[in-house]
Design an enzyme around this catalytic site. Structure first.
Site, PDB file in Angstrom:
ATOM      1  CB  SER A  20      -0.900   0.008   1.229  1.00  0.00           C
ATOM      2  OG  SER A  20      -1.481   1.286   1.352  1.00  0.00           O
ATOM      3  CG  HIS A  43      -3.909  -1.335  -1.710  1.00  0.00           C
ATOM      4  ND1 HIS A  43      -5.045  -2.055  -2.023  1.00  0.00           N
ATOM      5  CD2 HIS A  43      -4.265  -0.521  -0.687  1.00  0.00           C
ATOM      6  CE1 HIS A  43      -6.034  -1.698  -1.224  1.00  0.00           C
ATOM      7  NE2 HIS A  43      -5.594  -0.757  -0.406  1.00  0.00           N
ATOM      8  CG  ASP A  45      -5.049   2.710   0.765  1.00  0.00           C
ATOM      9  OD1 ASP A  45      -6.008   1.923   0.658  1.00  0.00           O
ATOM     10  OD2 ASP A  45      -3.932   2.374   1.194  1.00  0.00           O
ATOM     11  CG  HIS A  76      -9.151   0.501  -0.635  1.00  0.00           C
ATOM     12  ND1 HIS A  76      -8.582   0.262   0.600  1.00  0.00           N
ATOM     13  CD2 HIS A  76     -10.494   0.507  -0.426  1.00  0.00           C
ATOM     14  CE1 HIS A  76      -9.537   0.151   1.513  1.00  0.00           C
ATOM     15  NE2 HIS A  76     -10.709   0.293   0.923  1.00  0.00           N
ATOM     16  CG  MET A  78     -11.228   3.630   1.894  1.00  0.00           C
ATOM     17  SD  MET A  78      -9.697   3.490   2.828  1.00  0.00           S
ATOM     18  CE  MET A  78      -8.524   3.548   1.478  1.00  0.00           C
ATOM     19  CG  MET A 148     -11.835  -2.518   4.778  1.00  0.00           C
ATOM     20  SD  MET A 148     -10.269  -2.044   4.004  1.00  0.00           S
ATOM     21  CE  MET A 148      -9.441  -1.181   5.346  1.00  0.00           C
ATOM     22  N   GLY A 155      -3.009   3.902   7.874  1.00  0.00           N
ATOM     23  CA  GLY A 155      -2.091   2.775   7.894  1.00  0.00           C
ATOM     24  C   GLY A 155      -1.592   2.544   9.311  1.00  0.00           C
ATOM     25  N   GLY A 156      -0.897   1.433   9.500  1.00  0.00           N
ATOM     26  CA  GLY A 156      -0.221   1.181  10.764  1.00  0.00           C
ATOM     27  C   GLY A 156      -1.113   0.773  11.927  1.00  0.00           C
ATOM     28  CG  ASP A 186      -6.371  -2.711   2.933  1.00  0.00           C
ATOM     29  OD1 ASP A 186      -5.283  -2.524   3.509  1.00  0.00           O
ATOM     30  OD2 ASP A 186      -6.964  -1.823   2.287  1.00  0.00           O
ATOM     31  N   GLY A 187      -5.162  -4.282   5.971  1.00  0.00           N
ATOM     32  CA  GLY A 187      -5.076  -3.670   7.286  1.00  0.00           C
ATOM     33  C   GLY A 187      -4.353  -4.539   8.291  1.00  0.00           C
ATOM     34  N   GLY A 188      -3.203  -4.058   8.745  1.00  0.00           N
ATOM     35  CA  GLY A 188      -2.462  -4.777   9.776  1.00  0.00           C
ATOM     36  C   GLY A 188      -1.818  -6.067   9.303  1.00  0.00           C
ATOM     37  N   GLY A 208       0.948  -2.211   3.967  1.00  0.00           N
ATOM     38  CA  GLY A 208       1.525  -0.871   3.871  1.00  0.00           C
ATOM     39  C   GLY A 208       2.788  -0.752   4.696  1.00  0.00           C
TER      40      GLY A 208
END
Ligand code: DX5
Ligand code: ZN
Length: 233
Positions: A20, A43, A45, A76, A78, A148, A155-156, A186-188, A208
């Site tokens: 990401s 990716h 965002d 992606h 959002m 998600m 991020g993070g 997506d995420g973590g 990411g």
């Protein structure tokens, strides 16, 4: 009219890693894109400060990224009113364009049709609290499902393992032939969490901070891919 669909490359069931760009240095985007040349997708965002409390970049910047990226773009979105903007991200040459189910004002299938007609795969994203059941029928018109594993926006954040049953259910729907989508998380996602997501059945892994926070993004991508591959993980 070009209509994009998943092809055999996309469904090879080898784990795909999608770094990401959100975690990259925005002042050096071209260099940052080049650092992840061996990823499967890049990716991107896109956030509008309305659907999520953060603002990133829009079509002109994504177009510039596309022009220098050796890797297909995975956008992606959002953003609110994705039906208005999503086709533009497909037209610029993205491989996949994902909209949030929660943001669609009308039937998400209309957006999928427009994205595909503009030449990209169509993706539907679900926030952690959004049930998959509500969209099982709608997803028959999509190519990718983005689950998600954090609240969208930043991020993070820490991986939410409580979302894994949704990944499992999606895998089951694909394996039993009810859906034909790539399952994306997506995420973590990092070296500590990717194996769980792989075991639950994800195909595409967005990462990411785990990629751009590494000294050597290329090695981080290879390591994540190994950890997501059942035989090696
Ligand atoms: C969050 C974004 C993610 C984010 C992931 O809203 O959709 O793509 O960049 O970042 P990490 O991998 O650091 O959680
Ligand atoms: Zn994302």
């Amino acid at each position: 009219m070009i209509t994009a669909h998943l092809d055999s490359d996309d469904v090879a069931r080898t784990p795909m890693i999608a770094p990401s760009l959100l975690s990259a240095d925005f002042a050096r985007l071209a260099d940052e894109v080049a650092r992840v040349a061996d990823a499967d997708w890049l990716h991107v965002d896109v956030m509008d400060a309305h659907f999520v409390p953060n603002l990133t970049l829009g079509r002109p910047v994504v177009e510039a990224i596309h022009a220098v990226s050796p890797v297909p773009l995975d956008c992606h979105l959002m953003i609110e009113a994705p039906e208005r903007w999503a086709p533009g991200y497909a037209e610029l040459g993205s491989r996949n364009v994902t909209v949030h189910a929660e943001a669609c004002t009308g039937d998400p299938r209309d957006v999928a049709r427009d994205i595909r007609a503009a030449g990209a795969l169509a993706g539907l994203a679900l926030k952690p609290g959004t049930p998959l059941e509500r969209y099982e029928e709608v997803l028959r018109d999509f190519d990718t499902l983005l689950v998600m594993t954090v609240e969208p926006g930043f991020g993070g954040q820490a991986f939410m393992a409580e979302v894994l049953p949704k990944v499992r259910r999606a895998r089951e729907l694909v394996d039993t032939g009810h859906l034909q989508v790539l399952v994306e998380v997506d995420g973590g996602i990092n070296a500590d969490t990717i194996a769980q997501a792989a075991e639950a059945g994800a195909d595409v892994f967005v990462a990411g901070s785990a990629v751009y926070g590494a000294d050597d993004p290329s090695r981080a991508i290879a390591a994540l891919r190994d950890l997501a591959t059942p035989a090696a993980g």
